[in-house]
Design a protein around this motif. Structure first.
Motif, PDB file in Angstrom:
ATOM      1  N   PRO A 116       0.808  -1.233   0.000  1.00  0.00           N
ATOM      2  CA  PRO A 116       0.000   0.000   0.000  1.00  0.00           C
ATOM      3  C   PRO A 116       0.836   1.275   0.000  1.00  0.00           C
ATOM      4  CG  PRO A 116      -0.823  -1.576   1.617  1.00  0.00           C
ATOM      5  CD  PRO A 116       0.498  -2.083   1.158  1.00  0.00           C
ATOM      6  N   GLN A 117       2.127   1.173   0.347  1.00  0.00           N
ATOM      7  CA  GLN A 117       2.970   2.362   0.424  1.00  0.00           C
ATOM      8  C   GLN A 117       3.635   2.701  -0.911  1.00  0.00           C
ATOM      9  OE1 GLN A 117       2.680   3.998   3.309  1.00  0.00           O
ATOM     10  NE2 GLN A 117       1.348   2.275   3.860  1.00  0.00           N
ATOM     11  N   ALA A 118       3.496   1.831  -1.912  1.00  0.00           N
ATOM     12  CA  ALA A 118       4.149   2.044  -3.203  1.00  0.00           C
ATOM     13  C   ALA A 118       3.111   2.069  -4.321  1.00  0.00           C
ATOM     14  CB  ALA A 118       5.171   0.930  -3.460  1.00  0.00           C
ATOM     15  N   THR A 119       3.460   2.698  -5.428  1.00  0.00           N
ATOM     16  CA  THR A 119       2.602   2.620  -6.608  1.00  0.00           C
ATOM     17  C   THR A 119       2.799   1.246  -7.257  1.00  0.00           C
ATOM     18  OG1 THR A 119       4.264   3.466  -8.149  1.00  0.00           O
ATOM     19  CG2 THR A 119       2.905   5.092  -6.995  1.00  0.00           C
ATOM     20  N   ASP A 120       1.938   0.934  -8.214  1.00  0.00           N
ATOM     21  CA  ASP A 120       2.055  -0.357  -8.899  1.00  0.00           C
ATOM     22  C   ASP A 120       3.399  -0.478  -9.611  1.00  0.00           C
ATOM     23  OD1 ASP A 120      -0.542  -0.489  -8.022  1.00  0.00           O
ATOM     24  OD2 ASP A 120      -1.419  -0.929  -9.976  1.00  0.00           O
ATOM     25  N   LEU A 121       3.852   0.588 -10.254  1.00  0.00           N
ATOM     26  CA  LEU A 121       5.134   0.552 -10.957  1.00  0.00           C
ATOM     27  C   LEU A 121       6.305   0.433  -9.982  1.00  0.00           C
ATOM     28  CD1 LEU A 121       4.630   3.122 -13.853  1.00  0.00           C
ATOM     29  CD2 LEU A 121       5.492   0.786 -14.116  1.00  0.00           C
ATOM     30  N   GLU A 122       6.241   1.127  -8.865  1.00  0.00           N
ATOM     31  CA  GLU A 122       7.312   1.021  -7.864  1.00  0.00           C
ATOM     32  C   GLU A 122       7.399  -0.401  -7.319  1.00  0.00           C
ATOM     33  OE1 GLU A 122       7.149   5.632  -6.184  1.00  0.00           O
ATOM     34  OE2 GLU A 122       5.975   4.048  -5.211  1.00  0.00           O
ATOM     35  N   TYR A 123       6.248  -0.990  -7.041  1.00  0.00           N
ATOM     36  CA  TYR A 123       6.201  -2.369  -6.544  1.00  0.00           C
ATOM     37  C   TYR A 123       6.735  -3.336  -7.600  1.00  0.00           C
ATOM     38  CZ  TYR A 123       4.030  -6.853  -5.261  1.00  0.00           C
ATOM     39  OH  TYR A 123       3.798  -8.182  -4.983  1.00  0.00           O
ATOM     40  N   ALA A 124       6.318  -3.158  -8.849  1.00  0.00           N
ATOM     41  CA  ALA A 124       6.756  -4.051  -9.922  1.00  0.00           C
ATOM     42  C   ALA A 124       8.264  -3.971 -10.114  1.00  0.00           C
ATOM     43  CB  ALA A 124       6.028  -3.708 -11.218  1.00  0.00           C
ATOM     44  N   ALA A 125       8.822  -2.765 -10.052  1.00  0.00           N
ATOM     45  CA  ALA A 125      10.266  -2.607 -10.210  1.00  0.00           C
ATOM     46  C   ALA A 125      11.014  -3.310  -9.080  1.00  0.00           C
ATOM     47  CB  ALA A 125      10.623  -1.128 -10.252  1.00  0.00           C
ATOM     48  N   ARG A 126      10.524  -3.145  -7.853  1.00  0.00           N
ATOM     49  CA  ARG A 126      11.221  -3.721  -6.699  1.00  0.00           C
ATOM     50  C   ARG A 126      11.228  -5.236  -6.736  1.00  0.00           C
ATOM     51  NH1 ARG A 126       9.262  -5.385  -1.974  1.00  0.00           N
ATOM     52  NH2 ARG A 126       7.278  -4.264  -2.174  1.00  0.00           N
ATOM     53  N   ILE A 127      10.073  -5.863  -7.006  1.00  0.00           N
ATOM     54  CA  ILE A 127      10.036  -7.325  -6.937  1.00  0.00           C
ATOM     55  C   ILE A 127      10.706  -7.977  -8.147  1.00  0.00           C
ATOM     56  CG2 ILE A 127       7.951  -7.295  -5.520  1.00  0.00           C
ATOM     57  CD1 ILE A 127       6.421  -8.334  -7.974  1.00  0.00           C
ATOM     58  N   ASN A 128      10.988  -7.189  -9.189  1.00  0.00           N
ATOM     59  CA  ASN A 128      11.742  -7.709 -10.325  1.00  0.00           C
ATOM     60  C   ASN A 128      13.224  -7.331 -10.246  1.00  0.00           C
ATOM     61  OD1 ASN A 128       9.994  -9.079 -12.619  1.00  0.00           O
ATOM     62  ND2 ASN A 128       8.726  -7.483 -11.690  1.00  0.00           N
ATOM     63  N   ASN A 129      13.628  -6.819  -9.076  1.00  0.00           N
ATOM     64  CA  ASN A 129      15.035  -6.492  -8.810  1.00  0.00           C
ATOM     65  C   ASN A 129      15.596  -5.488  -9.818  1.00  0.00           C
ATOM     66  OD1 ASN A 129      15.299  -8.359  -6.569  1.00  0.00           O
ATOM     67  ND2 ASN A 129      15.295  -9.997  -8.098  1.00  0.00           N
ATOM     68  N   LEU A 130      14.761  -4.515 -10.181  1.00  0.00           N
ATOM     69  CA  LEU A 130      15.191  -3.459 -11.079  1.00  0.00           C
ATOM     70  C   LEU A 130      15.448  -2.185 -10.278  1.00  0.00           C
ATOM     71  CD1 LEU A 130      12.710  -4.197 -13.985  1.00  0.00           C
ATOM     72  CD2 LEU A 130      15.168  -4.625 -13.974  1.00  0.00           C
TER      73      LEU A 130
END
Length: 291
Positions: A116-130
């Protein structure tokens, strides 16, 4: 693997080409459904292709279940020898990533999201190790996508990125679906990207929006007058990041009937693609721009 066959009620035959999605499984599904359509089996009323499977509806008063099964199994044997080559088209889709409309929507539904603290793009980048949102957008738009299925709602394309498996972008759906998603949202769930053809409920992560209509039941859009659905299985999609000004300009051109999607007819050879994925993708991108 050999296909797995099962009956659904008295009128449906479900054919599973593989347990997981791959370009090989998609090609097998596509080649079989094309061969079934061309064979004009008496009693077949509908063929519905999917990502790594397909379903056939038939009239049991015209053809018996065992007979339709035998016909389809014979086609499977014949298509295993077919060349993995298709005639298709490459289409460029402009995408306004980090747009205000999907952002407003995703903020309304943060309690349904994994982070809930991140946007969808921020979350997607983090879990894909980008490294961040910019790196994720570069990865998402940097290689083309195959349209493996059209459906769920009318005109919605499911797309599978044409990269080797270690580079596949993987992002789970929302924990609970939203009750709202803007029309023409570019979404992502699992390994699939999609474009929401209409406004409505949805559970895919939201990355941006395209100003290019892909479904028009009234067929008033200039390039949708012949058929209301733009995409078809086998299409190759290249996303191109754009800003707000270009988004608004394309929207105006669509409204005025001036917008024409950038696309080129191509021949896609799965074997050549496998030999040099990045080189083949660069060639496809050159094709779409007339290179």
């Amino acid at each position: 693997m050999s296909n797995r066959y099962s009956f659904g009620g008295d009128e449906h035959l479900f054919v599973e080409c593989d347990e997981s999605m791959s370009l090989e499984a998609f090609f097998k599904s596509l080649s079989m459904t094309s061969a079934i359509r061309d064979s004009r089996i008496r009693g077949v009323t509908e063929i519905c292709p999917a990502n790594a499977s397909f379903q056939i509806k038939f009239d049991p008063d015209v053809i018996k279940p065992d007979d339709i099964l035998a016909e389809i199994q014979a086609i499977e044997k014949a298509t295993t020898k077919a060349e993995p080559v298709i005639n298709t088209r490459v289409v460029e889709i402009p995408v306004f990533y980090e747009d205000p409309w999907t952002h407003e929507t995703l903020m309304r539904f943060r309690e349904r999201h994994q982070d809930p603290q991140a946007t969808d793009l921020e979350y997607a980048a983090r879990i894909n190790n980008l490294g961040g949102v910019g790196d994720f957008i570069s990865a998402h738009s940097g290689a083309p996508w195959f349209v493996s299925m059209v459906g769920f709602v009318a005109g919605l394309p499911f797309m599978y990125q044409m990269v080797d498996r270690p580079r596949q972008l993987q992002v789970p759906k929302y924990l609970r679906p939203r009750t709202d998603t803007p029309k023409l949202t570019v979404g992502h769930g699992g390994c699939f990207s999609c474009i929401y053809s209409v406004r409505g409920a949805g559970g895919y992560q939201m990355f941006g929006i395209t100003p290019m209509p892909i479904f028009d039941p009234e067929q008033k859009t200039s390039y949708l007058r012949d058929f209301m659905v733009f995409f078809r299985p086998g299409d190759i999609v290249k996303f191109r990041p754009i800003g707000r000004d270009e988004h608004d300009g394309i929207e105006g051109d669509v409204e005025a009937g001036r917008f024409v999607p950038i696309m080129r007819d191509v021949t896609f050879d799965l074997r050549e693609f496998r030999k040099d994925i990045d080189g083949y993708n660069a060639k496809l991108e050159g094709e779409v721009h007339g290179g």
